[in-house]
Enzyme design. Sequence first.
Site, short mmCIF file in Angstrom:
data_model
loop_
_atom_site.label_atom_id
_atom_site.label_comp_id
_atom_site.label_asym_id
_atom_site.label_seq_id
_atom_site.Cartn_x
_atom_site.Cartn_y
_atom_site.Cartn_z
N GLU A 35 1.05 -1.49 -0.02
CA GLU A 35 -0.10 -0.30 0.01
C GLU A 35 0.58 1.57 0.08
OE1 GLU A 35 -2.71 0.04 -1.10
OE2 GLU A 35 -4.19 -1.91 0.19
N TYR A 118 -6.70 6.22 3.69
CA TYR A 118 -6.71 5.06 2.59
C TYR A 118 -5.59 3.53 3.79
CZ TYR A 118 -6.25 1.92 -0.87
OH TYR A 118 -5.64 1.35 -1.39
N ASP A 136 -10.16 4.74 -2.42
CA ASP A 136 -8.83 5.13 -2.62
C ASP A 136 -9.27 6.45 -4.33
OD1 ASP A 136 -10.24 3.17 -4.93
OD2 ASP A 136 -7.74 2.82 -4.69
N CYS A 190 -13.73 1.60 -14.77
CA CYS A 190 -14.70 2.71 -15.13
C CYS A 190 -13.28 3.53 -14.48
CB CYS A 190 -15.44 3.02 -13.91
SG CYS A 190 -16.14 4.32 -13.85
N CYS A 197 -18.98 1.23 -20.68
CA CYS A 197 -20.40 1.08 -19.47
C CYS A 197 -20.33 -0.77 -20.16
CB CYS A 197 -20.48 2.15 -20.29
SG CYS A 197 -20.07 3.92 -18.74
N CYS A 200 -19.14 -3.02 -17.43
CA CYS A 200 -20.02 -3.21 -16.64
C CYS A 200 -20.27 -3.44 -15.85
CB CYS A 200 -19.63 -1.26 -16.27
SG CYS A 200 -19.88 -1.00 -14.78
N CYS A 206 -26.60 2.97 -12.92
CA CYS A 206 -25.16 4.15 -12.70
C CYS A 206 -25.57 5.29 -13.35
CB CYS A 206 -23.76 3.70 -13.92
SG CYS A 206 -23.06 5.51 -14.21
S1 SF4 Z 1 -21.48 2.68 -16.34
FE1 SF4 Z 1 -21.26 4.02 -15.01
S2 SF4 Z 1 -19.78 2.98 -13.06
FE2 SF4 Z 1 -19.66 1.71 -15.22
S3 SF4 Z 1 -18.10 2.03 -16.21
FE3 SF4 Z 1 -19.61 3.85 -16.42
S4 SF4 Z 1 -19.85 5.91 -16.08
FE4 SF4 Z 1 -18.23 3.74 -14.72
#
Ligand code: SF4
Length: 288
Positions: A35, A118, A136, A190, A197, A200, A206
Amino acid sequence: MPDLAVPLIEWYRRNARDLPWRRPGFGAWGVLVSEFMLQQTQVSRVIPRLDAWLARWPTPTELANDAPAEAVREWANLGYPRRALWLHRAAVEIRDLHGGVVPSDVGALLSLTGIGDYTARAVAVFAYGDRHPVVDTNTRRVLARAIGGQAQPGPPARSDLAAMEALLPEDRTDAAIVNAATMELGATVCTARTPRCDACPIAHACAWRAAGYPATADTRRKQARYDGSDRQARGAALRALRDAAASGIRSDELLDAWPDALQRDRAITSLADDGLIELVDGMARLPR
Ligand code: SF4
């Protein structure tokens, strides 16, 4: 369980990078050293230095018993070398105040040199399995987008911890995975410039995506240029001293070919002020 926890846990189980500090039995000292190194340095540069560090000093006491100069030498090109000195001081504190064992309590971790919000929580959660929010830069970006509907996070704030806490399941193991998964999502999917996305696991929830990706103010601090900077001069001086004998280099010969004499003097003075070098009897050397 909070809505985002299940998809984050499932995604992490399938997609997390195999990194040394995530392996079972890596140990609290290894997590703490990793870390420190990861605070301002990329993973790919950290891994070989971390291996070398832990091979040389497998416990805090072994590092504490060695000279600070050796920590600065072993830090090599990781950048921001005050971290090496702070890590050495933390090792001395762990040896002298905690019987050579990295503490698990966040308050005790926060009292060690060089450890902030952190790192204290990261060690308590990832080394000891306690339940705390760990936040973080990558986490803050995911929270800003998915929850806050913002393109980029604002300046770090205490409210970041509360926002992350709201995502954590009650179970300690699941909570640790959600912390790690949110960081990993920010690091690999992200990302700051080009979020993917379509890959994701929380795209369905989101807020930024649902709002059509509005541009919002970017208040992140820009990294200052390295070439021609005082940091570059400091790095060159430290490199010369790492390569020199333990007695050091005559201080008027240290960086004597540096093109800007004022900058050279400033760099040497600031290294001495930070305790990274000692100026004794006309010599400059690493701290003993
Ligand atoms: S959907 Fe939202 S959280 Fe997921 S990668 Fe895209 S911007 Fe980031």
